[in-house]
Design a protein around this motif. Structure first.
Motif, PDB file in Angstrom:
ATOM      1  N   ARG A  19      40.177  48.404  51.136  1.00 27.49           N
ATOM      2  CA  ARG A  19      40.367  47.368  51.924  1.00 27.49           C
ATOM      3  C   ARG A  19      39.083  46.318  51.349  1.00 27.49           C
ATOM      4  NH1 ARG A  19      42.634  45.438  56.731  1.00 27.49           N
ATOM      5  NH2 ARG A  19      43.142  47.480  57.002  1.00 27.49           N
ATOM      6  N   THR A  20      39.411  45.321  50.929  1.00 22.13           N
ATOM      7  CA  THR A  20      38.571  44.398  50.252  1.00 22.13           C
ATOM      8  C   THR A  20      38.583  43.192  51.124  1.00 22.13           C
ATOM      9  OG1 THR A  20      40.093  43.378  48.790  1.00 22.13           O
ATOM     10  CG2 THR A  20      39.131  45.369  48.068  1.00 22.13           C
ATOM     11  N   SER A  21      37.589  42.223  50.828  1.00 22.92           N
ATOM     12  CA  SER A  21      37.667  40.923  51.472  1.00 22.92           C
ATOM     13  C   SER A  21      38.894  40.182  51.101  1.00 22.92           C
ATOM     14  CB  SER A  21      36.426  40.213  50.807  1.00 22.92           C
ATOM     15  OG  SER A  21      36.329  39.655  49.530  1.00 22.92           O
ATOM     16  N   ASP A  22      39.627  40.372  50.132  1.00 22.78           N
ATOM     17  CA  ASP A  22      40.813  39.874  49.723  1.00 22.78           C
ATOM     18  C   ASP A  22      42.219  40.480  50.255  1.00 22.78           C
ATOM     19  OD1 ASP A  22      39.558  37.908  48.161  1.00 22.78           O
ATOM     20  OD2 ASP A  22      39.484  39.212  46.378  1.00 22.78           O
ATOM     21  N   GLY A  23      41.908  41.778  50.845  1.00 24.46           N
ATOM     22  CA  GLY A  23      43.213  42.330  51.357  1.00 24.46           C
ATOM     23  C   GLY A  23      43.161  43.583  51.096  1.00 24.46           C
ATOM     24  N   ILE A  24      44.261  44.225  50.917  1.00 24.57           N
ATOM     25  CA  ILE A  24      44.438  45.879  50.615  1.00 24.57           C
ATOM     26  C   ILE A  24      44.472  45.811  49.011  1.00 24.57           C
ATOM     27  CG2 ILE A  24      45.949  47.614  51.041  1.00 24.57           C
ATOM     28  CD1 ILE A  24      44.669  47.028  53.341  1.00 24.57           C
TER      29      ILE A  24
END
Length: 77
Positions: free
Chosen positions: A55-60
């Motif tokens: 999981r990143t700040s941009d999503g999965i």
């Protein structure tokens, strides 16, 4: 799937189906996934190798390695 279709080795599909024999609700999910893979990606002979979901700040984010099925050691016994 890839072993069954590319290498004509149904061992793993047979094993999955055997494990689901007493769980028809899972078989109802699995068979359409098999048909979908064959219909949409039947020409793609690659296997998934190592994979990671983060999981990143941009999503999965999904990262996966592709493997040549002819180069992967198998021991179906």
């Amino acid at each position: 799937m890839v072993f069954a279709d590319v290498l004509n080795d149904n061992h793993f599909l047979d094993e999955i189906r055997s494990l689901m024999a007493d769980k028809p609700e899972l078989a109802q999910l699995m068979e359409p996934l098999i048909a979908r893979k064959r219909a949409l990606f039947g020409d793609d002979e690659r296997l998934i190798g190592t994979w990671e979901v983060t999981r990143t700040s941009d999503g999965i984010n999904l990262r996966a390695d592709a493997r040549d099925p002819h180069a992967v050691p198998r021991n179906p016994e």
